[in-house]
Design a protein around this motif. Structure first.
Motif, PDB file in Angstrom:
ATOM      1  N   GLY A 185      -6.873   0.237   1.371  1.00  0.00           N
ATOM      2  CA  GLY A 185      -8.103   0.512   0.617  1.00  0.00           C
ATOM      3  C   GLY A 185      -8.650   1.899   0.903  1.00  0.00           C
ATOM      4  N   GLN A 186      -8.193   2.509   2.016  1.00  0.00           N
ATOM      5  CA  GLN A 186      -8.562   3.903   2.278  1.00  0.00           C
ATOM      6  C   GLN A 186      -7.332   4.798   2.117  1.00  0.00           C
ATOM      7  OE1 GLN A 186     -10.928   4.839   5.726  1.00  0.00           O
ATOM      8  NE2 GLN A 186     -10.273   6.967   5.757  1.00  0.00           N
ATOM      9  N   ASP A 187      -6.274   4.438   2.823  1.00  0.00           N
ATOM     10  CA  ASP A 187      -5.038   5.218   2.691  1.00  0.00           C
ATOM     11  C   ASP A 187      -4.168   4.691   1.550  1.00  0.00           C
ATOM     12  OD1 ASP A 187      -5.484   6.959   5.035  1.00  0.00           O
ATOM     13  OD2 ASP A 187      -5.457   5.051   6.096  1.00  0.00           O
ATOM     14  N   THR A 188      -4.476   3.502   1.084  1.00  0.00           N
ATOM     15  CA  THR A 188      -3.817   2.974  -0.118  1.00  0.00           C
ATOM     16  C   THR A 188      -4.902   2.733  -1.164  1.00  0.00           C
ATOM     17  OG1 THR A 188      -4.105   0.619   0.320  1.00  0.00           O
ATOM     18  CG2 THR A 188      -2.246   1.706   1.404  1.00  0.00           C
ATOM     19  N   ASP A 189      -4.484   2.729  -2.433  1.00  0.00           N
ATOM     20  CA  ASP A 189      -5.487   2.549  -3.486  1.00  0.00           C
ATOM     21  C   ASP A 189      -5.021   1.608  -4.599  1.00  0.00           C
ATOM     22  OD1 ASP A 189      -3.573   4.030  -4.716  1.00  0.00           O
ATOM     23  OD2 ASP A 189      -4.871   5.713  -5.266  1.00  0.00           O
ATOM     24  N   GLY A 190      -4.127   0.710  -4.300  1.00  0.00           N
ATOM     25  CA  GLY A 190      -3.692  -0.218  -5.331  1.00  0.00           C
ATOM     26  C   GLY A 190      -2.546   0.304  -6.161  1.00  0.00           C
ATOM     27  N   THR A 191      -2.060   1.530  -5.859  1.00  0.00           N
ATOM     28  CA  THR A 191      -0.886   2.051  -6.577  1.00  0.00           C
ATOM     29  C   THR A 191       0.222   2.400  -5.589  1.00  0.00           C
ATOM     30  OG1 THR A 191      -1.557   4.373  -6.479  1.00  0.00           O
ATOM     31  CG2 THR A 191      -2.415   3.075  -8.311  1.00  0.00           C
ATOM     32  N   LEU A 192       0.067   1.995  -4.330  1.00  0.00           N
ATOM     33  CA  LEU A 192       1.068   2.350  -3.327  1.00  0.00           C
ATOM     34  C   LEU A 192       1.964   1.158  -2.989  1.00  0.00           C
ATOM     35  CD1 LEU A 192      -0.252   5.082  -2.984  1.00  0.00           C
ATOM     36  CD2 LEU A 192      -0.090   4.802  -0.504  1.00  0.00           C
ATOM     37  N   THR A 193       3.268   1.413  -2.995  1.00  0.00           N
ATOM     38  CA  THR A 193       4.236   0.395  -2.574  1.00  0.00           C
ATOM     39  C   THR A 193       4.417   0.509  -1.072  1.00  0.00           C
ATOM     40  OG1 THR A 193       6.117   1.869  -2.757  1.00  0.00           O
ATOM     41  CG2 THR A 193       5.430   0.730  -4.769  1.00  0.00           C
ATOM     42  N   PRO A 194       5.078  -0.478  -0.464  1.00  0.00           N
ATOM     43  CA  PRO A 194       5.365  -0.349   0.972  1.00  0.00           C
ATOM     44  C   PRO A 194       6.118   0.949   1.275  1.00  0.00           C
ATOM     45  CG  PRO A 194       5.813  -2.580   0.239  1.00  0.00           C
ATOM     46  CD  PRO A 194       5.492  -1.790  -0.998  1.00  0.00           C
ATOM     47  N   ASP A 195       7.048   1.302   0.404  1.00  0.00           N
ATOM     48  CA  ASP A 195       7.796   2.543   0.647  1.00  0.00           C
ATOM     49  C   ASP A 195       6.885   3.758   0.543  1.00  0.00           C
ATOM     50  OD1 ASP A 195      10.371   4.000   1.027  1.00  0.00           O
ATOM     51  OD2 ASP A 195       9.802   4.820  -0.935  1.00  0.00           O
ATOM     52  N   ASP A 196       6.012   3.783  -0.439  1.00  0.00           N
ATOM     53  CA  ASP A 196       5.070   4.894  -0.579  1.00  0.00           C
ATOM     54  C   ASP A 196       4.279   5.081   0.711  1.00  0.00           C
ATOM     55  OD1 ASP A 196       5.900   5.045  -3.218  1.00  0.00           O
ATOM     56  OD2 ASP A 196       4.149   3.969  -4.007  1.00  0.00           O
ATOM     57  N   ALA A 197       3.909   3.958   1.336  1.00  0.00           N
ATOM     58  CA  ALA A 197       3.073   4.019   2.535  1.00  0.00           C
ATOM     59  C   ALA A 197       3.895   4.130   3.806  1.00  0.00           C
ATOM     60  CB  ALA A 197       2.171   2.785   2.590  1.00  0.00           C
ATOM     61  N   GLY A 198       5.211   4.227   3.660  1.00  0.00           N
ATOM     62  CA  GLY A 198       6.064   4.334   4.851  1.00  0.00           C
ATOM     63  C   GLY A 198       6.162   3.029   5.614  1.00  0.00           C
ATOM     64  N   LEU A 199       6.102   1.915   4.909  1.00  0.00           N
ATOM     65  CA  LEU A 199       6.066   0.618   5.576  1.00  0.00           C
ATOM     66  C   LEU A 199       7.279  -0.257   5.237  1.00  0.00           C
ATOM     67  CD1 LEU A 199       2.273  -0.234   5.057  1.00  0.00           C
ATOM     68  CD2 LEU A 199       3.370   0.456   7.183  1.00  0.00           C
ATOM     69  N   THR A 200       8.367   0.371   4.834  1.00  0.00           N
ATOM     70  CA  THR A 200       9.530  -0.461   4.479  1.00  0.00           C
ATOM     71  C   THR A 200       9.998  -1.297   5.659  1.00  0.00           C
ATOM     72  OG1 THR A 200      10.784   1.573   4.791  1.00  0.00           O
ATOM     73  CG2 THR A 200      10.513   0.835   2.543  1.00  0.00           C
ATOM     74  N   TRP A 201       9.721  -0.842   6.889  1.00  0.00           N
ATOM     75  CA  TRP A 201      10.104  -1.606   8.077  1.00  0.00           C
ATOM     76  C   TRP A 201       9.435  -2.985   8.102  1.00  0.00           C
ATOM     77  CZ3 TRP A 201       5.917  -3.041  10.934  1.00  0.00           C
ATOM     78  CH2 TRP A 201       4.749  -2.277  10.804  1.00  0.00           C
ATOM     79  N   ALA A 202       8.348  -3.127   7.351  1.00  0.00           N
ATOM     80  CA  ALA A 202       7.629  -4.404   7.371  1.00  0.00           C
ATOM     81  C   ALA A 202       8.194  -5.404   6.364  1.00  0.00           C
ATOM     82  CB  ALA A 202       6.144  -4.168   7.092  1.00  0.00           C
ATOM     83  N   ILE A 203       9.238  -5.033   5.652  1.00  0.00           N
ATOM     84  CA  ILE A 203       9.818  -5.929   4.658  1.00  0.00           C
ATOM     85  C   ILE A 203      11.010  -6.664   5.259  1.00  0.00           C
ATOM     86  CG2 ILE A 203      11.045  -6.039   2.453  1.00  0.00           C
ATOM     87  CD1 ILE A 203       9.347  -3.664   1.561  1.00  0.00           C
TER      88      ILE A 203
END
Ligand SMILES: [Zn+2]
Lengths: 999, 104
Positions: A863-881
């Motif tokens: 909600g601050q670093d993401t805004d509803g248009t970010l995928t896990p990959d966009d946010a560098g969170l693919t490790w969480a999948i």
């Protein structure tokens, strides 16, 4: 000044005088007056200036349809109201009223030059005049519009009054307490139905108040009225409310009522609300709102002293005020003849009755002649004279369809009547249809969409006998439909005043019609020629004509102007009125204060403030607070002399050097339990859960089905079938709703129970190298050594004697614990930890320090670093999948072409070239600051802080193909300079090896 | 403000207690991976938005918290029927022909 008050006439109290001021001058009225009737009694007709041309204007009506007599009224500080209708405002002692739209004075107004610049302000002037050139907007047009638009002046102080609201349920709601409404209430009330009868005026009676000569059931009208009201008052199932306007009619017979409670009182009680909003749900509604009188449209029909004939009759009979000594009557309807007769009976000398019709009932003409009133039939009116008060009327005989030679008739008032429009505003709110009646030349109620009866003049009936009968029938029908055994009572009426009339467009003239100022909408200064111009310029739909001319768009909602505008538009278009259509009526029926809508929902009760169990401690210890969703959270804890920057730096240092304590109770918490809990978690979150051991936690990432990040949080497995899920502070309710949605509607076969536990647990975070040393002595039941209780462990135990769920987790990168205890023990635990923590210089920190510490570690805030248009990959969170997972919510979307395409914005670190410069969150990022505007934006800064630990600023940003730009210099243009910064692929700024967290 | 009949609570209750939840009878595919990009797009984003009878989901959020389905006529904004999740979609023409348009 001459008094126009007639002793022993009207319903005012002639023994009780009331002093008030108008534009600073003191006047005397009587108890029972309205502001308008009191001014008229003092011979004051000039009550305002029109809003566009600033033409001098007098009062036109005696009711809520008044377009002209709008005033500022004041009762002490914070109690100023603009646009009060003088015809509705009851006189009270000390009332201060001021006229509007004039400078420097009402009698001499500079703005009236607009009147001579009529071409500038003709139809469509908003669209035509103010288009070119661009630079004129700021300097010329906008100031003009700002001055011209909006009536009156907004109050500058906050409203000192309070407002109330209430729900109510009733069998029958009757709107309008004239003869039809009274008869309906009597019929339904006698049948035992619960009845609410409301009227917008200060007293019930409607037309009866203006027609005292009618005899009902053998009694003079006012005696009958008193008896009917006494009977209603004696019926316990009937409620009568005056000063109560039905403002809107909504679905399933919900009617909004605005009740005025104190504006009429000399002294307002300090503990009483000023107004109350009622939301009434009625089984049956009876609309008995009567009919609204229309003006006639002729040149100069807006001069002070020109008013509706029915209004003059009301001022005479209800308030004992003669609106003039020598009135001229101009009419298209029989009703105005009776107004003339009443005035003659009261001692005025009506100079003439001018009727547009070539012939009328001889009973009327005989009576007029017997009273010595000149009768002029088949005439047109082509002008008036008099600057601040009408002096004469220009009348022409119609010869072969054309006006003949003019004749001036001297007068001191002109009483006009262009017929009557059934008042169907509320009926129209329900999307019910209106049907044009060719014979009556009016719109009548058509197909109904609600359980509603329309009674009396609202459906085109005229005269007291027919409206009483119709009201009784409607009331009985409504009561029967609501389940009561009801019959309509009958009334006998003598000395009734029946009548009829014709509907007109603008009256024919022998002068240049292009120069005529024949007003339709007085409040918005719309004339007949504006309507014709709009049609000539291509407007075909009545909705377009309305918007182009602004006809009917003022605060009176076109009550007087709609039908006159329609008749002229239909003539100009060469189409019958029903083919042209009628504009839509919308709530509110009449202007309603914001306070009434707001009701109790203001100040502290505007919105709930959620507080944690530790909130009081934070307040006592000088915390600054910030709102987060509905919570108020401790933001930082400044020591004396510290600003925010100093306090946050100190708090950050303390947590990294020894131990900080943080109230994390606002974290959303959901208990997920049941045989299929792990299956449910597998399907909801991106991460794998099946192999997560009991006593372990994992960072959970939640996507929407569209693949975008919705929420995150640490989730602990307490047993095989029980998860302690945490969510973001603001996302808790959304996440629970989403979980329930999938559980109830997609996977109802799963045995899972979801429980919101956010407010059941107080959560205290201890973060820093000394966190374990501080906590260890309090913990019973488990070993929390590094070996036995590693990072991402969770256990149930007791802490300081309280049952607890203990998490070893960190949102700071330091050794950290989060202790959950039942909320009632939260404050006690906090205080114990604070006391014991003194040996480690424990430091309470707030949300700002929490933000800095997590940003130093590159932890995102959804909600601050993401805004509803970010995928896990966009946010560098693919490790969480969970790579091996066949499905989870949002998985399929991650393979959509758009989601894997180049050019997506990715979350990266951003370090300013000047380490002392802290970027502004939300600032836009560009590759080339010298490119022409508008520049191509690459992304924006999402988080930015001063990092005490690193001795420089840090930032996170979403940037197009951000990770490919590692090391690239980008630019952040600001109003005063452009800041350069380098992209760093990793957002982990502090302790990238993660050694501290495992200590 | 509409009155909505909750098929679980079996009562007409004010709209304030309810939350709208999108078009009804759009089941999540059992095997999303088997869907083409176009099929998945249609599932995610394409909705009927009719002028007439709309089958939609509501949740009795501030009540029993259950999701249920409703048939609402979108021109007059009137509920024609509400029914429990999992129950079959009623016939739109039959609902419109019902003399009362009763929400029960
Ligand atoms: Zn329910």
């Amino acid at each position: 000044m001459t008094s126009y008050r007639l002793p022993n006439r009207g319903r005012v109290d002639h023994r009780k005088s009331v002093r008030f001021t108008f534009d600073g001058k003191s006047y005397q009225g009587l108890a029972g007056d309205t502001l308008a009737s009191a001014l008229l009694a003092n011979g004051v007709h000039l009550m305002g200036r029109s809003f566009k041309y600033h033409r001098p204007r007098g009062v036109v009506s005696a009711g809520s349809d008044e377009p002209n007599a709008l005033m500022g009224t004041r009762r002490g500080p914070g109690r100023f109201e603009p646009n009060t209708r003088a015809t509705i405002q009851e006189l009270r002692a000390g009332l201060e009223a001021t006229s509007q739209n004039r400078w420097p004075s009402l009698a001499f107004d500079m703005g009236a030059i607009n009147d001579n610049m009529g071409s500038l302000f003709s139809a469509g002037f908003y669209y035509k005049t103010f288009m070119w050139p661009r630079s004129f907007w700021d300097r010329v047009y906008e100031p003009i519009i700002r001055n011209a638009a909006g009536l009156g002046v907004s109050p500058t102080e906050s409203d000192a009054d309070t407002y109330a609201s209430r729900f109510h349920h009733t069998d029958v709601l009757v709107v309008g307490a004239g003869p039809a409404g009274l008869a309906a209430a009597l019929a339904a009330g006698r049948a035992g139905a619960s009845v609410m009868l409301v009227d917008e005026n200060a007293e019930p009676g409607g037309t009866l108040l203006s027609e005292p000569s009618v005899v009902i059931d053998g009694k003079p009208a006012w005696d009958w009225l008193a008896q009917a009201l006494a009977e209603l008052a004696g019926l316990p199932n009937v409620t009568v409310m005056t000063r109560t306007t039905a403002i809107g009619y909504y679905h399933q017979n919900l009617v909004g009522l605005a009740q005025r409670l104190t504006d009429h009182l000399d002294t307002a009680p300090s503990d009483a609300p000023r107004e109350r909003m009622w939301k009434v749900r009625a089984r049956e509604v009876v609309l008995a709102q009567g009919a609204l009188e229309k003006p006639l449209v002729f040149d100069g029909n807006d001069r002070p002293g020109v008013m509706l004939a029915g209004a003059a009759q009301t001022y005479l009979n209800r308030f004992g005020v003669k609106v003039g000594d020598r009135p001229a009557i101009v009419t298209a309807h029989d009703s105005a003849w009776h107004a003339a007769f009443d005035l003659a009976d009261a001692g005025a000398k009506p100079v003439a009755i001018v009727d547009v019709r070539p012939a009328v009932d001889t009973a009327l003409t005989d009576r007029a002649r017997a009273l010595g009133i000149e009768v002029l039939l088949g005439r047109t009116v082509t002008g008036t004279s008099g600057r601040l008060r009408v002096k004469s009327l220009r009348v022409n005989r119609m010869e072969g369809g054309k006006p003949g030679a003019p004749r001036d008739i001297g007068c001191d008032a002109v009483l006009m009547c262009g017929g009557w429009t059934p008042c169907l505003h509320l009926f129209s709110h329900t999307q019910s249809k209106l049907a044009w009646d060719e014979a009556l030349q009016v719109y009548l109620p058509g197909k109904k969409t609600e359980a509603v009866q329309i009674a009396g003049a609202g459906r085109g009936l005229w005269g007291i006998a027919s409206t009483l009968e119709d009201g009784a029938t409607a009331g009985a029908t409504a009561a029967r439909d609501a389940g009561h055994d009801a019959t309509a009572q009958t009334h006998t009426v003598t000395a009734d005043r029946t009548g009829s009339g014709v509907t007109c467009k603008e009256l024919p003239t022998d002068k240049d019609p292009g120069k005529a100022k024949a007003f339709i909408d007085f409040q918005n200064d719309v004339t007949a020629k504006d309507i014709r111009l709009a049609v000539r310029e291509g407007m075909r739909s009545i909705e377009h004509v309305k918007r182009y001319t602004t006809n009917g768009m003022a605060t009176d909602q076109g009550k007087m102007s709609n039908v006159n505008g329609l008749m002229i538009a239909s003539d100009a278009l060469g189409k019958a009125p029903p083919q042209v259509g009628l504009t839509t009526f919308r709530p509110p029926y009449s202007p309603t204060t914001f306070g009434t809508f707001a009701g109790y929902h203001k100040d502290a009760t505007f919105e709930v403030t959620r507080r944690t169990p530790i909130d009081g401690w934070a307040e006592a210890n000088g915390a600054a607070f910030e709102p987060v969703a509905l919570w108020r959270r401790a933001w930082y804890f400044p020591k004396p002399g510290e600003d925010m920057h100093a306090a946050v730096s100190r708090e950050c240092r303390a947590a990294r050097a020894s131990v900080g304590i943080f109230d994390a109770s606002t974290l959303g918490k959901i208990e997920v339990t049941g045989r299929d809990a792990v299956t449910f978690m597998e399907r909801m979150y991106t991460n794998p859960w099946a192999k997560l051991g009991v006593g372990r936690c994992r960072y959970g990432l939640l996507l929407g089905e569209d693949g975008f990040i919705r929420d995150d949080g640490v989730i602990g497995r307490l047993s095989a079938d029980r998860f302690h899920v945490t969510t973001t502070t603001g996302g808790a309710a959304r996440v629970l709703n989403m979980m329930e949605d999938y559980l109830q509607t997609e996977w109802p076969d799963l045995k899972v129970w979801l429980t919101s536990t956010t407010e059941q647990w107080a959560t205290i975070a201890l973060q820093g190298p000394n966190a374990r040393k501080l906590l260890e002595p309090f913990v019973e039941g488990i070993d929390i050594s590094a070996e036995a209780f590693p990072h991402m462990a969770v256990a149930e135990c007791t802490v300081a004697g309280f049952p607890a769920r203990l998490f070893r987790i960190s949102f700071t990168g330091e050794l950290g614990f989060e202790v959950n205890v039942p909320a009632r023990h939260g404050l006690a635990l906090w205080e114990k930890l604070m006391a014991a923590g003194q040996q480690y210089d424990i430091c309470p920190y707030g949300t700002e320090t929490m933000h800095v510490l997590r940003a130093e570690k590159g932890y995102i805030i959804v909600g601050q670093d993401t805004d509803g248009t970010l995928t896990p990959d966009d946010a560098g969170l693919t490790w969480a999948i969970g790579k091996a997972k066949r499905d989870f919510v949002g998985k399929r979307s991650l393979a959509r072409p758009d989601m894997v395409a180049k050019g997506r914005k990715q979350l990266v670190g951003l370090l300013t070239d000047d380490p002392k410069v802290v970027l502004q969150e939300g600032a836009q990022i560009v590759a080339d600051p010298s490119q022409p505007k508008p520049m191509t934006m690459l992304g924006h800064v999402t988080s930015s802080y001063w990092s005490d630990a690193l001795g420089r600023s840090i930032a996170m940003a979403v940037v197009v193909d951000g990770r490919d730009r590692d090391g690239q210099t980008l630019h952040v243009p600001m109003p005063d300079r452009t800041i350069t910064a380098k992209v760093v692929k990793s957002t982990v700024f502090y302790d990238p090896e993660n050694t501290r967290i495992s200590a | 403000m509409l009155l909505i009949y909750c098929p679980y609570c079996e009562q007409d209750l004010p709209e304030l207690e309810f939350a709208y939840a999108g078009e009804a009878h759009i089941a999540r595919p059992a095997d999303p991976a088997a869907l083409s990009d176009e099929e998945w797009r249609d599932f995610l984003f394409i909705r009927s938005n009719p002028k007439g009878v709309h089958f939609e989901r509501w949740r009795h959020l501030n009540g029993c918290a259950r999701f249920f389905n409703a048939a609402r006529e979108t021109v007059g904004d009137k509920f024609l029927a509400t029914y429990k999740a999992g129950e079959p979609r009623p016939d739109a023409d039959a609902l419109l022909a019902s003399p009362t348009g009763d929400a029960k």
